[in-house]
Design an enzyme around this catalytic site. Structure first.
Site, short mmCIF file in Angstrom:
data_model
loop_
_atom_site.label_atom_id
_atom_site.label_comp_id
_atom_site.label_asym_id
_atom_site.label_seq_id
_atom_site.Cartn_x
_atom_site.Cartn_y
_atom_site.Cartn_z
N GLU A 1 -9.76 -6.08 44.52
CA GLU A 1 -9.25 -6.49 43.21
C GLU A 1 -9.79 -7.83 42.77
OE1 GLU A 1 -4.93 -4.33 43.76
OE2 GLU A 1 -5.03 -6.48 43.97
N CYS B 1 -10.11 -14.98 39.58
CA CYS B 1 -9.77 -14.98 41.00
C CYS B 1 -10.51 -13.80 41.64
CB CYS B 1 -8.25 -14.82 41.12
SG CYS B 1 -7.65 -14.69 42.80
N CYS C 1 -7.82 -8.24 54.92
CA CYS C 1 -7.99 -9.53 55.59
C CYS C 1 -7.49 -9.42 57.01
CB CYS C 1 -7.20 -10.61 54.84
SG CYS C 1 -7.36 -12.25 55.62
N CYS D 1 -1.43 -13.25 58.07
CA CYS D 1 -0.34 -14.13 57.64
C CYS D 1 0.87 -13.26 57.29
CB CYS D 1 -0.75 -14.98 56.44
SG CYS D 1 -2.22 -15.97 56.78
N CYS E 1 1.89 -12.25 53.44
CA CYS E 1 0.82 -11.89 52.51
C CYS E 1 0.60 -10.39 52.45
CB CYS E 1 -0.47 -12.59 52.96
SG CYS E 1 -1.91 -12.09 52.01
N GLY F 1 -8.76 -11.41 51.08
CA GLY F 1 -9.66 -11.84 52.15
C GLY F 1 -9.69 -13.33 52.42
N SER G 1 -4.59 -23.63 52.80
CA SER G 1 -3.23 -23.07 52.80
C SER G 1 -2.50 -23.68 53.99
CB SER G 1 -3.30 -21.55 52.93
OG SER G 1 -3.96 -21.00 51.80
N LEU G 2 -1.66 -24.67 53.69
CA LEU G 2 -1.01 -25.41 54.79
C LEU G 2 0.37 -24.80 55.10
CD1 LEU G 2 -1.21 -27.79 56.75
CD2 LEU G 2 -0.24 -29.25 54.98
N HIS G 3 1.23 -24.79 54.12
CA HIS G 3 2.50 -24.07 54.16
C HIS G 3 3.58 -24.63 55.10
CE1 HIS G 3 0.13 -21.60 51.66
NE2 HIS G 3 -0.05 -20.55 52.42
N ASN H 1 5.72 -15.32 46.05
CA ASN H 1 5.73 -14.11 45.22
C ASN H 1 6.27 -13.00 46.09
OD1 ASN H 1 4.44 -14.93 42.75
ND2 ASN H 1 2.58 -15.14 43.98
N CYS I 1 -1.83 -14.33 43.37
CA CYS I 1 -2.46 -14.49 44.67
C CYS I 1 -1.46 -14.06 45.74
CB CYS I 1 -2.85 -15.93 44.91
SG CYS I 1 -4.14 -16.48 43.79
N1 SAH Z 1 -7.37 -16.26 52.59
C1 SAH Z 1 -7.33 -17.41 51.75
C2 SAH Z 1 -7.44 -17.08 50.28
C3 SAH Z 1 -6.70 -15.87 49.78
S1 SAH Z 1 -4.95 -16.02 49.75
C4 SAH Z 1 -6.09 -18.24 52.04
O1 SAH Z 1 -5.20 -17.75 52.75
O2 SAH Z 1 -6.04 -19.38 51.62
C5 SAH Z 1 -4.72 -17.14 48.38
C6 SAH Z 1 -3.41 -17.92 48.42
O3 SAH Z 1 -2.28 -17.06 48.19
C7 SAH Z 1 -3.14 -18.61 49.76
O4 SAH Z 1 -2.72 -19.93 49.57
C8 SAH Z 1 -2.04 -17.77 50.32
O5 SAH Z 1 -1.29 -18.48 51.28
C9 SAH Z 1 -1.25 -17.42 49.09
N2 SAH Z 1 -0.33 -16.31 49.26
C10 SAH Z 1 -0.42 -15.26 50.09
N3 SAH Z 1 0.66 -14.47 49.99
C11 SAH Z 1 1.46 -15.02 49.06
C12 SAH Z 1 2.71 -14.65 48.48
N4 SAH Z 1 3.36 -13.57 48.86
N5 SAH Z 1 3.21 -15.48 47.55
C13 SAH Z 1 2.54 -16.59 47.13
N6 SAH Z 1 1.37 -16.97 47.63
C14 SAH Z 1 0.82 -16.20 48.58
FE1 SF4 Z 2 -5.68 -13.44 54.67
FE2 SF4 Z 2 -5.18 -15.49 53.02
FE3 SF4 Z 2 -3.54 -13.36 53.15
FE4 SF4 Z 2 -3.64 -15.04 55.19
S1 SF4 Z 2 -2.94 -15.50 53.09
S2 SF4 Z 2 -3.66 -12.81 55.34
S3 SF4 Z 2 -5.79 -15.59 55.19
S4 SF4 Z 2 -5.64 -13.37 52.43
#
Ligand code: SAH
Ligand code: SF4
Length: 359
Positions: free
Chosen positions: A94, A107, A114, A118, A121, A161, A214-216, A290, A334
């Site tokens: 996508e 985007c 991926c 995580c 995600c 990814g 992506s620190l979180h 989200n 995202c």
């Molecule tokens: N793999 C990379 C880029 C793709 S994810 C990464 O992880 O950084 C892009 C962003 O969306 C990241 O910051 C990720 O943590 C965030 N993300 C993933 N799942 C999410 C969700 N359910 N709600 C909000 N952000 C999310």
């Molecule tokens: Fe992959 Fe980024 Fe999703 Fe983590 S947040 S599973 S690195 S796409």
């Protein structure tokens, strides 16, 4: 296994010139071809009427122009377009067009699925299929540009990814975005889960690309629960690597911070985060979760909790932004890009498209 023909989108000018030379045409025909691909946005040989018919027929024997077939085009009520695409197989990915008042951004995905796993995600939950090719990365931009009357000036690699797992294909794509399409490296953002060796590799190139980590959570225990990668490269090491990246490129970096209710959105973690990055040229981008059905009971925090977290950071002089949420009704945010689709292409696990928790 399905092997699609190679695509011309993904070749740079030098490679197009090489093709023209192979055919026996002068070098400028190759430059014209690159112009057709990246300036005129031609997606079919028939549109390249300035190229000799014989050269086009010769190319068409072994090449396609674009590797993308659009399976579905969705438009949200707030003018976000999402394309679901594939390359002749069942591996669907996508990309999203994001128009703002002052700029148009998009985007893009770098992988189908991926492998990083995580726990919050949608993409990660669906597993990993494959890396995208340079052509597939660039063609997403061109397909979205074809939908937009305004020029897309910004790209975030935040679709499906982990971009730094696919640097071999992403770097030539970035070269095309900069040199063929004419985008500024400063308008390209790579978001990474935090792969230390690859961040170092990117830093050595000294391209002023905007890097977002992506620190979180500032705590290894919490981050480790959310992101398995933390067991390999924990917080202190990856944040130090971001400092080094900042110094090498001169670019401010961003720390993305996903906020999950009562998990990583506590005042204690806000304070620890401020302490970790204070005095360092960076932004923090807050992303309220989200909602996707993770099976972990993760919820989106209330406005009040997001505000409280933000205030702690701001009181410590940290630059904080909050991700503007768009395209909720088509699950274009995202982390929600899970390859949702139906019918013939229903291979990947389809997740709920509900925009958020009932917080
Ligand atoms: N793999 C990379 C880029 C793709 S994810 C990464 O992880 O950084 C892009 C962003 O969306 C990241 O910051 C990720 O943590 C965030 N993300 C993933 N799942 C999410 C969700 N359910 N709600 C909000 N952000 C999310
Ligand atoms: Fe992959 Fe980024 Fe999703 Fe983590 S947040 S599973 S690195 S796409």
């Amino acid at each position: 296994m399905h092997t699609p023909p190679p695509s011309l989108i993904g070749l740079n000018t030098a490679q197009c010139v090489e093709l023209a030379t192979q055919f026996g045409a002068p070098a400028y025909r190759g430059r014209q071809l690159a112009h057709q691909l990246y300036q005129s946005g031609s997606s079919d040989f028939s549109e390249m009427s300035d190229l000799p018919r014989q050269f086009r027929s010769w190319l068409a024997e072994n090449w396609v122009v674009s590797p993308l077939t659009v399976v579905q085009h969705q438009r949200s009520t707030d003018h976000v377009d999402k394309l679901l695409v594939h390359n002749g197989d069942e591996q669907v990915y996508e990309c999203v067009l994001l128009p703002y008042e002052d700029r148009v951004s998009c985007c893009l995905s770098t992988q189908v699925g991926c492998p990083m796993g995580c726990t919050f995600c949608a993409t990660g939950m669906g597993g990993f299929d494959r890396n995208l090719t340079t052509g597939e990365i660039v063609a997403q931009y061109l397909a979205l540009q074809a939908l937009s009357a305004r020029r897309i000036s910004h790209i975030v690699f935040m679709g499906m990814g982990e971009p730094l797992l696919n640097l071999g294909q992403l770097l030539p794509a970035i070269e095309i975005f900069r040199n063929e399409i004419g985008l500024s490296a400063r308008h390209l953002t790579i978001s990474t889960v935090g792969l230390v060796p690859q961040i170092r590799e990117l830093a050595e190139l000294k391209i002023p690309i905007h890097l977002a980590l992506s620190l979180h959570s500032p705590f290894d225990e919490v981050r480790g629960r959310l992101m398995p990668v933390n067991h390999k490269w924990p917080v202190a090491e990856v944040v130090q690597t971001m400092r080094d990246y900042q110094r090498a490129t001169g670019r401010k970096v961003t720390f993305e911070y996903l906020l999950i209710d009562e998990l990583n959105d506590t005042v204690e973690q806000a304070r620890a985060l401020a302490h970790l990055i204070k005095g360092f040229p960076c932004f923090v981008n807050l992303i309220p979760f989200n909602w996707v059905d993770t099976g972990n009971g993760f919820r989106r925090p209330t406005r009040e909790r997001v505000q409280a977290f933000r205030q702690v950071l701001q009181s410590q002089g940290i630059n904080v932004t909050e991700r503007v949420e768009r395209g909720h009704d088509i699950a274009a945010a995202c982390g929600q890009l899970a390859g949702q689709h139906s019918g013939k292409f229903a291979k990947r696990r389809s997740l709920s498209a509900l925009p958020q928790s009932p917080a």
